[in-house]
Design a protein around this motif. Structure first.
Motif, short mmCIF file in Angstrom:
data_model
loop_
_atom_site.label_atom_id
_atom_site.label_comp_id
_atom_site.label_asym_id
_atom_site.label_seq_id
_atom_site.Cartn_x
_atom_site.Cartn_y
_atom_site.Cartn_z
N ASN A 83 0.85 -1.20 0.00
CA ASN A 83 0.00 0.00 0.00
C ASN A 83 0.88 1.24 0.00
O ASN A 83 1.74 1.41 0.85
CB ASN A 83 -0.90 0.00 1.24
CG ASN A 83 -2.02 1.03 1.12
OD1 ASN A 83 -1.77 2.23 1.06
ND2 ASN A 83 -3.26 0.55 1.07
N TYR A 84 0.63 2.12 -0.99
CA TYR A 84 1.39 3.35 -1.14
C TYR A 84 0.49 4.58 -1.06
O TYR A 84 0.74 5.59 -1.70
CB TYR A 84 2.15 3.35 -2.48
CG TYR A 84 3.16 2.26 -2.60
CD1 TYR A 84 4.35 2.31 -1.90
CD2 TYR A 84 2.93 1.16 -3.41
CE1 TYR A 84 5.30 1.30 -2.00
CE2 TYR A 84 3.86 0.14 -3.52
CZ TYR A 84 5.04 0.21 -2.81
OH TYR A 84 5.97 -0.79 -2.92
N SER A 85 -0.55 4.47 -0.26
CA SER A 85 -1.46 5.62 -0.15
C SER A 85 -0.81 6.81 0.53
O SER A 85 -1.28 7.95 0.38
CB SER A 85 -2.72 5.20 0.63
OG SER A 85 -2.35 4.74 1.93
N PHE A 86 0.29 6.60 1.26
CA PHE A 86 0.95 7.71 1.95
C PHE A 86 1.84 8.52 1.01
O PHE A 86 2.31 9.59 1.38
CB PHE A 86 1.81 7.17 3.11
CG PHE A 86 2.86 6.21 2.66
CD1 PHE A 86 4.13 6.67 2.31
CD2 PHE A 86 2.60 4.85 2.58
CE1 PHE A 86 5.11 5.78 1.90
CE2 PHE A 86 3.58 3.97 2.17
CZ PHE A 86 4.84 4.44 1.83
N ARG A 87 2.05 8.03 -0.19
CA ARG A 87 2.90 8.73 -1.13
C ARG A 87 2.17 9.93 -1.74
O ARG A 87 0.98 9.82 -2.11
CB ARG A 87 3.35 7.79 -2.25
CG ARG A 87 4.40 6.77 -1.84
CD ARG A 87 5.68 7.43 -1.47
NE ARG A 87 6.81 6.50 -1.54
CZ ARG A 87 8.03 6.79 -1.21
NH1 ARG A 87 8.31 8.01 -0.77
NH2 ARG A 87 9.00 5.90 -1.32
N PRO A 88 2.86 11.08 -1.89
CA PRO A 88 2.19 12.26 -2.48
C PRO A 88 1.74 12.02 -3.91
O PRO A 88 0.73 12.61 -4.32
CB PRO A 88 3.29 13.33 -2.41
CG PRO A 88 4.19 12.90 -1.31
CD PRO A 88 4.18 11.42 -1.34
N TYR A 89 2.46 11.18 -4.68
CA TYR A 89 2.02 10.99 -6.06
C TYR A 89 0.67 10.30 -6.13
O TYR A 89 -0.09 10.48 -7.07
CB TYR A 89 3.07 10.21 -6.86
CG TYR A 89 3.40 8.83 -6.36
CD1 TYR A 89 2.54 7.75 -6.57
CD2 TYR A 89 4.59 8.59 -5.70
CE1 TYR A 89 2.86 6.48 -6.13
CE2 TYR A 89 4.92 7.31 -5.25
CZ TYR A 89 4.05 6.27 -5.47
OH TYR A 89 4.36 5.01 -5.03
N PHE A 90 0.30 9.50 -5.09
CA PHE A 90 -1.01 8.87 -5.07
C PHE A 90 -2.09 9.88 -4.68
O PHE A 90 -3.13 10.00 -5.35
CB PHE A 90 -1.00 7.69 -4.10
CG PHE A 90 -2.36 7.06 -3.90
CD1 PHE A 90 -2.88 6.21 -4.87
CD2 PHE A 90 -3.13 7.33 -2.78
CE1 PHE A 90 -4.13 5.63 -4.71
CE2 PHE A 90 -4.37 6.76 -2.62
CZ PHE A 90 -4.89 5.91 -3.58
N SER A 91 -1.84 10.61 -3.60
CA SER A 91 -2.87 11.56 -3.14
C SER A 91 -3.06 12.69 -4.15
O SER A 91 -4.20 13.11 -4.40
CB SER A 91 -2.47 12.13 -1.78
OG SER A 91 -1.18 12.74 -1.86
N ASP A 92 -1.98 13.16 -4.77
CA ASP A 92 -2.14 14.23 -5.77
C ASP A 92 -2.90 13.73 -6.99
O ASP A 92 -3.73 14.46 -7.55
CB ASP A 92 -0.74 14.72 -6.20
CG ASP A 92 -0.03 15.46 -5.09
OD1 ASP A 92 -0.69 15.81 -4.10
OD2 ASP A 92 1.20 15.67 -5.21
N ALA A 93 -2.62 12.48 -7.43
CA ALA A 93 -3.34 11.95 -8.59
C ALA A 93 -4.81 11.74 -8.28
O ALA A 93 -5.68 12.04 -9.12
CB ALA A 93 -2.69 10.64 -9.04
#
Length: 631
Positions: free
Chosen positions: A150-160
């Motif tokens: 799980n990579y939900s903490f990455r900014p590229y996920f939240s920004d997308a």
């Protein structure tokens, strides 16, 4: 009292200097000080112009480096900008996103992402669902696969998820490898099948290029953290001190996990550096950069997309050096001009004085040259006498060795003579009674004659003075001849030396007779050291690297450690009843040194042995080329 010539010349120079001092003091008038001030002013002006010129050249080179680096970075990013969006159009991606529990759909998506990554040249390409869980990845079959993480903490996920696209440079929490992550949102909230497709690219090839070209280039993110740099000491360090909120956000997102950013000091320090950072580091200016030596750097930066900054740095030392050199050259030139003006007044007197001194020196040189020529002739004569004495000692040692062998040689010759006499007598009696046996008896007599001829020939060659220079000679031939010379002595004490000849011919640069003399001397020493009838002497050859080792080993009592370093000294001997002069090993040592080799002496021959001695002749190996006239 009469003083030596060199003392009188020093006194003359002192008197002249005392007379010249009042005149020099009178020259220190105001006009001289004005001239010195003018020289200093011109030197400062030229130094300033030189500093400005070199600084402008550094600034132009930084601007060019920034332009090239900006284009290279932009080109590398643009190559993969649309890869997630294009890859998302495939039906296998949509099927995997719509049915994440379907193993067949997930396997197809994995294979598709792996193929796209290989063809595009990207680092990784992977699919996340709406919760940030990885459904499929191009590295699905590797140990550090992204699948199931799980990579939900990455900014590229939240920004997308929020804006449709995302991009960030970070260190991978799974692989530990840094890269640039670009993401694209798939689907929409109305369809209920939300997901994100992410591509990771490796930008470290740019760092390698900058390092190879010797440029100081760095790229910092919007928070001022350097993530790409040709200087390893700058990497993952902030340009300026980070506030607490920024540090907390970076910690939550784990962008630079494991890089030590939390305790890293800022790259740029000092008042000038703070001012540049406050203005966005636009343009060129001087900042204090920690590059391992705390040296000042000229910096220039250019903005990049996403709030990044591309920085180019260079040392201002060339400008300082140019200013110092220019000032020094101008100052020295001015001082030289002033000195020439002052020296002009003394020119004629100095010329006359130097002419007189030159005449005196020429007489001294002529006298000293004659003395040196006489000394050279005397030394040449002494060297010639020493060489003749050395050759006489070598020949004397040969004669002493022949004297020691005389009893054995007499036995070696008398025995074949007696056998030959008996053989010829038998042949005479058999001439009438058994003619068929005469031929065999005569053949035996001829063999005995050849044996005596070979012995006398070896003795004659051994006793002859060798005048020929060193040349490639066969080590196997020399060993055979030496063994034949010492065989009578060995037979007289009931010993048969063991010889292990090499499989191939080995050549060394030496003199035939002199090397035979060394080997005969070593074999004689070994025979004298062992017990008659029970001892053992071994002759062997081996190559170690580029050297040939000719080893003479015996099992005698050995040499005590306290006298082992002295055995090659002239006239040193441990043989109380020997007729030798104590020169054998000393002469052998000198001869081997003349051939470019050395003597290696070990007692005992090996650590596992408690007695015996090994003496080795170590010489460089040469390729063997047959030469007419060499035995």
């Amino acid at each position: 009292m009469i003083r030596p010539p060199h003392t009188r010349s020093r006194l003359t120079r002192r008197r002249l200097s005392r007379r010249a001092w009042p005149a020099a003091a009178r020259l220190l008038a105001p006009q001289l000080w004005l001239r010195l001030a003018a020289v200093a002013l011109v030197a400062l002006l030229c130094a300033g112009l030189s500093w400005q010129f070199v600084t402008a050249r550094i600034d132009r080179s930084l601007a060019q480096a920034l332009l090239l680096s900006d284009r290279a970075l932009k080109s590398e990013v643009e190559r993969f900008r649309y890869l997630p969006e294009v890859a998302a159009e495939d039906a296998r991606i949509a099927a995997a996103l719509a049915a994440p529990q379907d193993a067949t759909a997930i396997a197809a998506a994995n294979a598709y992402l792996e193929t796209v990554t290989a063809h595009a040249g990207a680092d990784q390409l992977y699919l996340l669902d709406a919760e940030g869980l990885t459904l499929a990845s191009s590295n699905w079959d590797e140990r550090n696969s992204y699948v199931g993480r799980n990579y939900s903490f990455r900014p590229y996920f939240s920004d997308a998820m929020a804006g449709g696209e995302g991009a960030v440079y970070a260190i991978g929490v799974t692989t530990g490898e840094p890269g640039f992550f670009m993401s694209t949102r798939l689907g929409n909230s109305r369809d209920g099948a939300m997901g994100v497709l992410v591509v990771k690219i490796d930008l470290r090839s740019l760092e390698n290029t900058w390092t190879e070209t010797g440029q100081k280039i760095a790229v910092a993110d919007s928070d001022g953290v350097v993530f790409l740099s040709s200087e390893a000491i700058w990497r993952y360090r902030p340009l300026r001190p980070l506030d607490q909120s920024t540090r907390a956000r970076l910690t939550r997102s784990q962008l630079y996990v494991g890089s030590g950013l939390e305790g890293a000091t800022p790259v740029l320090t000092g008042t000038a550096g703070t001012g540049l950072l406050g203005s966005g580091l636009m343009g060129s200016g001087l900042a204090r950069a920690v590059d391992g030596a705390g040296r000042s750097l000229s910096l220039r930066s250019a903005p990049f997309s996403r709030g990044w900054q591309v920085l180019a740095a260079a040392s201002p030392w060339p400008a300082h050096l140019a200013a110092l050199v220019t000032a020094g050259v101008v100052t020295l030139t001015g001082l030289l001009a002033l000195a020439l003006l002052n020296l002009r007044q003394h020119r004629h007197r100095l010329i006359a004085l130097r002419l007189r001194q030159t005449e005196v020196m020429e007489r001294k040189v002529t006298l000293r040259t004659a003395e040196l020529n006489h000394e050279i002739d005397a030394r040449r004569k002494i060297e010639a006498d020493l060489r003749a004495a050395q050759e006489t000692l070598v020949h004397s040692e040969k004669m002493a060795a022949l004297g020691r062998m005389s009893a054995a040689v007499v036995h070696e010759v008398s025995q074949p003579l007696a056998a030959m006499e008996a053989t010829l007598t038998a042949a005479q009696f058999a001439l009438d009674r058994a003619p068929d046996q005469v031929g065999a008896r005569l053949t035996t007599a001829h063999g005995l004659i050849r044996r005596m001829q070979r012995m006398t020939r070896n003795l004659k060659n051994f006793a002859r003075k060798e005048a020929a220079p060193s040349q490639p000679v066969s080590a196997r031939t020399i060993a055979t001849a030496a063994l034949e010379l010492v065989q009578p002595r060995a037979d007289s004490i009931g010993i048969r030396p063991i010889y292990q000849p090499p499989e191939q011919e080995i050549c060394v640069m030496a003199g035939q007779m002199r090397l035979e003399q060394v080997l005969v001397n070593l074999l004689h020493n070994a025979l004298e050291a062992i017990e008659p009838g029970t001892g053992q002497v071994r002759l062997s050859m081996e190559t170690q690297g580029s050297d040939l080792w000719i080893n003479v080993t015996d099992d005698g009592p050995g040499i005590p450690p306290d006298i082992l370093p002295r055995v090659t000294e002239p006239f040193f001997s441990t043989k109380t009843h020997s007729e030798g002069l104590g020169l054998g090993l000393a002469i052998s040592h000198e001869i081997v040194l003349q051939f470019g080799g050395r003597l290696d002496i070990a007692s005992p021959p090996a650590p596992e042995m408690n007695r015996g001695t090994r003496v080795s002749i170590v010489l460089p190996v040469l390729p063997c080329a047959p030469t007419p006239g060499i035995r």
